[in-house]
Motif scaffolding. Structure first.
Motif, PDB file in Angstrom:
ATOM      1  N   ARG A   1     -13.855   1.226  17.356  1.00  0.00           N
ATOM      2  CA  ARG A   1     -13.487   1.943  16.219  1.00  0.00           C
ATOM      3  C   ARG A   1     -12.443   1.350  15.244  1.00  0.00           C
ATOM      4  O   ARG A   1     -11.943   2.088  14.363  1.00  0.00           O
ATOM      5  N   ILE A   2     -11.995   0.155  15.560  1.00  0.00           N
ATOM      6  CA  ILE A   2     -11.098  -0.614  14.772  1.00  0.00           C
ATOM      7  C   ILE A   2     -11.600  -2.028  13.912  1.00  0.00           C
ATOM      8  O   ILE A   2     -12.428  -2.626  14.590  1.00  0.00           O
ATOM      9  N   LYS A   3     -11.485  -1.574  12.617  1.00  0.00           N
ATOM     10  CA  LYS A   3     -12.124  -2.995  11.930  1.00  0.00           C
ATOM     11  C   LYS A   3     -10.755  -3.686  11.432  1.00  0.00           C
ATOM     12  O   LYS A   3      -9.749  -2.930  10.821  1.00  0.00           O
ATOM     13  N   VAL A   4     -10.620  -4.842  11.589  1.00  0.00           N
ATOM     14  CA  VAL A   4      -9.407  -5.488  11.188  1.00  0.00           C
ATOM     15  C   VAL A   4      -9.961  -6.491   9.907  1.00  0.00           C
ATOM     16  O   VAL A   4     -10.948  -7.279   9.793  1.00  0.00           O
TER      17      VAL A   4
ATOM     18  N   ILE B   1      -8.891   6.272   8.939  1.00  0.00           N
ATOM     19  CA  ILE B   1      -7.544   5.881   8.631  1.00  0.00           C
ATOM     20  C   ILE B   1      -7.373   4.703   8.626  1.00  0.00           C
ATOM     21  O   ILE B   1      -7.665   3.957   9.310  1.00  0.00           O
ATOM     22  N   VAL B   2      -6.546   4.181   7.356  1.00  0.00           N
ATOM     23  CA  VAL B   2      -6.163   2.937   7.175  1.00  0.00           C
ATOM     24  C   VAL B   2      -4.707   2.602   7.441  1.00  0.00           C
ATOM     25  O   VAL B   2      -4.098   3.275   7.148  1.00  0.00           O
TER      26      VAL B   2
ATOM     27  N   THR C   1      -9.323   1.403   9.930  1.00  0.00           N
ATOM     28  CA  THR C   1      -9.251  -0.049   9.321  1.00  0.00           C
ATOM     29  C   THR C   1      -7.682  -0.539   9.446  1.00  0.00           C
ATOM     30  O   THR C   1      -6.950  -0.099   8.913  1.00  0.00           O
ATOM     31  N   LEU C   2      -7.514  -1.730  10.025  1.00  0.00           N
ATOM     32  CA  LEU C   2      -6.153  -2.258  10.314  1.00  0.00           C
ATOM     33  C   LEU C   2      -5.948  -3.512   9.217  1.00  0.00           C
ATOM     34  O   LEU C   2      -7.141  -4.451   9.278  1.00  0.00           O
TER      35      LEU C   2
ATOM     36  N   ILE D   1      -4.702  -5.662  -2.667  1.00  0.00           N
ATOM     37  CA  ILE D   1      -4.322  -4.726  -1.637  1.00  0.00           C
ATOM     38  C   ILE D   1      -4.842  -3.294  -1.931  1.00  0.00           C
ATOM     39  O   ILE D   1      -5.341  -2.699  -1.142  1.00  0.00           O
ATOM     40  N   ILE D   2      -4.507  -2.937  -3.226  1.00  0.00           N
ATOM     41  CA  ILE D   2      -5.124  -1.728  -3.731  1.00  0.00           C
ATOM     42  C   ILE D   2      -6.642  -1.456  -3.458  1.00  0.00           C
ATOM     43  O   ILE D   2      -7.026  -0.522  -3.134  1.00  0.00           O
ATOM     44  N   LYS D   3      -7.231  -2.534  -4.142  1.00  0.00           N
ATOM     45  CA  LYS D   3      -8.758  -2.435  -3.853  1.00  0.00           C
ATOM     46  C   LYS D   3      -9.216  -2.372  -2.666  1.00  0.00           C
ATOM     47  O   LYS D   3     -10.184  -1.509  -2.169  1.00  0.00           O
ATOM     48  N   THR D   4      -8.703  -3.036  -1.785  1.00  0.00           N
ATOM     49  CA  THR D   4      -9.071  -3.107  -0.213  1.00  0.00           C
ATOM     50  C   THR D   4      -9.083  -1.661   0.273  1.00  0.00           C
ATOM     51  O   THR D   4      -9.587  -1.234   1.120  1.00  0.00           O
ATOM     52  N   ILE D   5      -7.597  -1.009   0.080  1.00  0.00           N
ATOM     53  CA  ILE D   5      -7.395   0.138   0.652  1.00  0.00           C
ATOM     54  C   ILE D   5      -8.601   1.138   0.245  1.00  0.00           C
ATOM     55  O   ILE D   5      -9.025   2.094   0.866  1.00  0.00           O
ATOM     56  N   LYS D   6      -8.542   1.256  -1.394  1.00  0.00           N
ATOM     57  CA  LYS D   6      -9.619   2.232  -1.842  1.00  0.00           C
ATOM     58  C   LYS D   6     -10.975   1.667  -1.263  1.00  0.00           C
ATOM     59  O   LYS D   6     -11.901   2.795  -1.088  1.00  0.00           O
TER      60      LYS D   6
END
Length: 222
Positions: free
Chosen positions: A56-59, A81-82, A34-35, A68-73
């Motif tokens: 295999r890549i989501k943008v 891998i993010v 996830t990019l 940002i923190i919510k999106t990462i989690k």
């Protein structure tokens, strides 16, 4: 799910190029990525809009300080891998992303200016480490370098290592194929060959392997 933040408070250091090369190489090796495009210039989104994006890549774009923190989690999945491409200034968004990172990559060119400005990332990470009470692994990656290193380049690398800063080897060399990713989209295996395509692919592959080795060393030491 490890998170790799690509951070530098200096524009033009090769952040987006580093993020896209790393993400596409991991995807080519079979790793879902996830990019996150957190740079106002939206270079990653530009790349994603051109050519055929690796499956295999989501943008995800339009990620803000508050999300940002919510999106990462939310993208915390086993085996994924993010990779976070951050804006080219020291900011609250950058510090929040770094607080979630398992590895911070700081791209810089082998110049005194880039090294001086890049040191701000080291200071920012140290602040986050104190606040979190845990180490945040950091690695510098030299970008847009020549095949034969200059004395200045070697001196800056030696100085960083002397300060205990990890330096990724190999550097990301100055390759036509790397800059052309943002013209054609896709990855180094699907876009029209540019320059010495085989050398660019080998450089990118070895770079991605070095990053993953550094990442796993950090995770194993937690």
């Amino acid at each position: 799910m490890p998170t790799i933040a690509v951070a530098s408070p200096k524009g033009g250091a090769g952040k987006s190029t580093t993020a896209v090369i790393l993400a596409t190489q991991l995807a080519h090796a079979g790793v879902p990525v996830t990019l996150l495009d957190c740079d106002p210039n939206r270079s990653v989104s530009l790349w994603a809009s051109r050519g055929q994006r690796p499956e295999r890549i989501k943008v995800i774009a339009d990620v803000s300080e508050s999300t940002i923190i919510k999106t990462i989690k939310e993208n915390d999945r086993d085996g994924h891998i993010v990779v976070v491409d951050l804006e080219g200034v020291a900011s609250r968004l950058m510090s929040r992303a770094i607080s979630q990172a398992d590895l911070v990559l700081t791209p810089m060119r082998a110049t005194t200016l880039d090294a001086t400005v890049g040191s701000r990332t080291v200071a920012l990470i140290q602040e986050e480490e104190e606040a979190l009470g845990r180490p945040i692994p950091l690695s510098v990656v030299f970008t847009m370098t020549k095949t034969v290193k200059s004395k200045q380049h070697s001196g800056i690398a030696a100085s960083l290592r002397g300060q205990g800063v990890h330096v990724i080897e190999p550097d990301l060399l100055e390759r036509a194929a790397f800059s052309s990713l943002f013209e054609f989209g896709g990855d180094l295996y699907t876009m029209p060959p540019q320059g010495n395509a085989d050398a660019a692919r080998n450089n990118a592959e070895q770079f991605a392997k070095a990053v993953m080795k550094r990442l796993m060393e950090g995770l194993n030491n937690e």
